[in-house]
Design a protein around this motif. Structure first.
Motif, PDB file in Angstrom:
ATOM      1  N   UNK A  56      -3.044  -8.856  -8.342  1.00  0.00           N
ATOM      2  CA  UNK A  56      -4.034  -7.889  -8.781  1.00  0.00           C
ATOM      3  C   UNK A  56      -3.953  -6.713  -7.824  1.00  0.00           C
ATOM      4  N   UNK A  57      -3.808  -5.527  -8.382  1.00  0.00           N
ATOM      5  CA  UNK A  57      -3.644  -4.319  -7.569  1.00  0.00           C
ATOM      6  C   UNK A  57      -4.601  -3.234  -8.045  1.00  0.00           C
ATOM      7  N   UNK A  58      -4.904  -2.313  -7.143  1.00  0.00           N
ATOM      8  CA  UNK A  58      -5.804  -1.199  -7.438  1.00  0.00           C
ATOM      9  C   UNK A  58      -5.137   0.119  -7.072  1.00  0.00           C
ATOM     10  N   UNK A  59      -5.462   1.142  -7.835  1.00  0.00           N
ATOM     11  CA  UNK A  59      -5.025   2.501  -7.510  1.00  0.00           C
ATOM     12  C   UNK A  59      -6.208   3.434  -7.673  1.00  0.00           C
ATOM     13  N   UNK A  60      -6.393   4.301  -6.692  1.00  0.00           N
ATOM     14  CA  UNK A  60      -7.384   5.370  -6.795  1.00  0.00           C
ATOM     15  C   UNK A  60      -6.645   6.700  -6.773  1.00  0.00           C
ATOM     16  N   UNK A  61      -7.073   7.611  -7.641  1.00  0.00           N
ATOM     17  CA  UNK A  61      -6.528   8.969  -7.661  1.00  0.00           C
ATOM     18  C   UNK A  61      -7.627   9.918  -7.218  1.00  0.00           C
ATOM     19  N   UNK A  62      -7.311  10.712  -6.199  1.00  0.00           N
ATOM     20  CA  UNK A  62      -8.258  11.636  -5.569  1.00  0.00           C
ATOM     21  C   UNK A  62      -7.745  13.064  -5.667  1.00  0.00           C
ATOM     22  N   UNK A  63      -8.651  14.019  -5.499  1.00  0.00           N
ATOM     23  CA  UNK A  63      -8.201  15.390  -5.262  1.00  0.00           C
ATOM     24  C   UNK A  63      -7.539  15.420  -3.881  1.00  0.00           C
ATOM     25  N   UNK A  64      -6.857  16.505  -3.571  1.00  0.00           N
ATOM     26  CA  UNK A  64      -6.015  16.554  -2.366  1.00  0.00           C
ATOM     27  C   UNK A  64      -6.776  16.291  -1.068  1.00  0.00           C
ATOM     28  N   UNK A  65      -8.006  16.776  -0.957  1.00  0.00           N
ATOM     29  CA  UNK A  65      -8.737  16.577   0.306  1.00  0.00           C
ATOM     30  C   UNK A  65      -9.640  15.342   0.281  1.00  0.00           C
ATOM     31  N   UNK A  66      -9.494  14.540  -0.769  1.00  0.00           N
ATOM     32  CA  UNK A  66     -10.194  13.259  -0.906  1.00  0.00           C
ATOM     33  C   UNK A  66     -11.714  13.395  -0.880  1.00  0.00           C
ATOM     34  N   UNK A  67     -12.207  14.467  -1.497  1.00  0.00           N
ATOM     35  CA  UNK A  67     -13.651  14.638  -1.619  1.00  0.00           C
ATOM     36  C   UNK A  67     -14.145  14.271  -3.020  1.00  0.00           C
ATOM     37  N   UNK A 100       0.846  -1.200   0.000  1.00  0.00           N
ATOM     38  CA  UNK A 100       0.000   0.000   0.000  1.00  0.00           C
ATOM     39  C   UNK A 100       0.876   1.243   0.000  1.00  0.00           C
ATOM     40  N   UNK A 101       0.659   2.087  -0.993  1.00  0.00           N
ATOM     41  CA  UNK A 101       1.390   3.353  -1.068  1.00  0.00           C
ATOM     42  C   UNK A 101       0.402   4.494  -1.280  1.00  0.00           C
ATOM     43  N   UNK A 102       0.822   5.688  -0.870  1.00  0.00           N
ATOM     44  CA  UNK A 102       0.098   6.911  -1.213  1.00  0.00           C
ATOM     45  C   UNK A 102       1.138   7.948  -1.612  1.00  0.00           C
ATOM     46  N   UNK A 103       0.992   8.480  -2.816  1.00  0.00           N
ATOM     47  CA  UNK A 103       1.883   9.512  -3.341  1.00  0.00           C
ATOM     48  C   UNK A 103       1.035  10.718  -3.720  1.00  0.00           C
ATOM     49  N   UNK A 104       1.626  11.905  -3.584  1.00  0.00           N
ATOM     50  CA  UNK A 104       0.965  13.134  -4.019  1.00  0.00           C
ATOM     51  C   UNK A 104       1.699  13.688  -5.228  1.00  0.00           C
ATOM     52  N   UNK A 160      -3.468   6.403  -4.356  1.00  0.00           N
ATOM     53  CA  UNK A 160      -3.370   5.408  -3.285  1.00  0.00           C
ATOM     54  C   UNK A 160      -3.532   4.018  -3.876  1.00  0.00           C
ATOM     55  N   UNK A 161      -2.648   3.117  -3.479  1.00  0.00           N
ATOM     56  CA  UNK A 161      -2.699   1.758  -4.007  1.00  0.00           C
ATOM     57  C   UNK A 161      -3.002   0.743  -2.917  1.00  0.00           C
ATOM     58  N   UNK A 162      -3.455  -0.424  -3.365  1.00  0.00           N
ATOM     59  CA  UNK A 162      -3.577  -1.564  -2.461  1.00  0.00           C
ATOM     60  C   UNK A 162      -3.575  -2.836  -3.291  1.00  0.00           C
TER      61      UNK A 162
END
Length: 141
Positions: free
Chosen positions: A115-126, A37-41, A103-105
């Protein structure tokens, strides 16, 4: 050295020592690191935009593929793991200078396939910008 430990050294910093020249070009800041699991900005740059001024879908796909690759690095596998396919759904736009968070998992970690997933969000995750899944194959060296 343990790859997970190496990645954790970059939390709060630019990942400028990545072995991937492409990731260096993307220039992410590492937000969090756990095994699988990673999270990059990222900050959306002018050269990442499509003709109408939104984050280009190809750059979005490249971010997803690259951070999932880094996630494979965090697993400390002896095998090289390569992408077989990517599937991406696009939900919203990002503009120049927006900060976005990827963010990945790991969804499933098998003997040969991951099998992996990545979600891309705006900065405040809304607002979810995109979600991608990848199937990857372990290549024994």
């Amino acid at each position: 050295m343990d790859r997970l430990v190496q990645l954790k050294q970059y939390i709060g910093k630019k990942f400028d020592q990545s072995p991937s020249p492409f990731m260096k070009w993307l220039n992410p800041t590492v937000l969090s690191v756990e095994e699988g699991q990673l999270a990059f900005q990222y900050t959306v740059r002018t050269e990442w935009l499509n003709p109408v001024g939104n984050l280009h879908g190809g750059v979005t796909a490249a971010i997803i593929d690259d951070i999932i690759g880094a996630t494979m690095f965090s697993l400390n596998e002896k095998s090289f793991i390569t992408t077989i396919n990517n599937s991406i759904d696009y939900f919203s736009a990002a503009k120049e200078n927006d900060n976005i968070v990827a963010e990945t998992k790991i969804i499933k970690r098998g003997k040969q396939f991951v099998n992996a997933q990545c979600e891309i969000w705006n900065a405040d995750k809304t607002r979810l910008i995109a979600r991608g899944t990848s199937n990857l194959f372990k290549i024994n060296n």
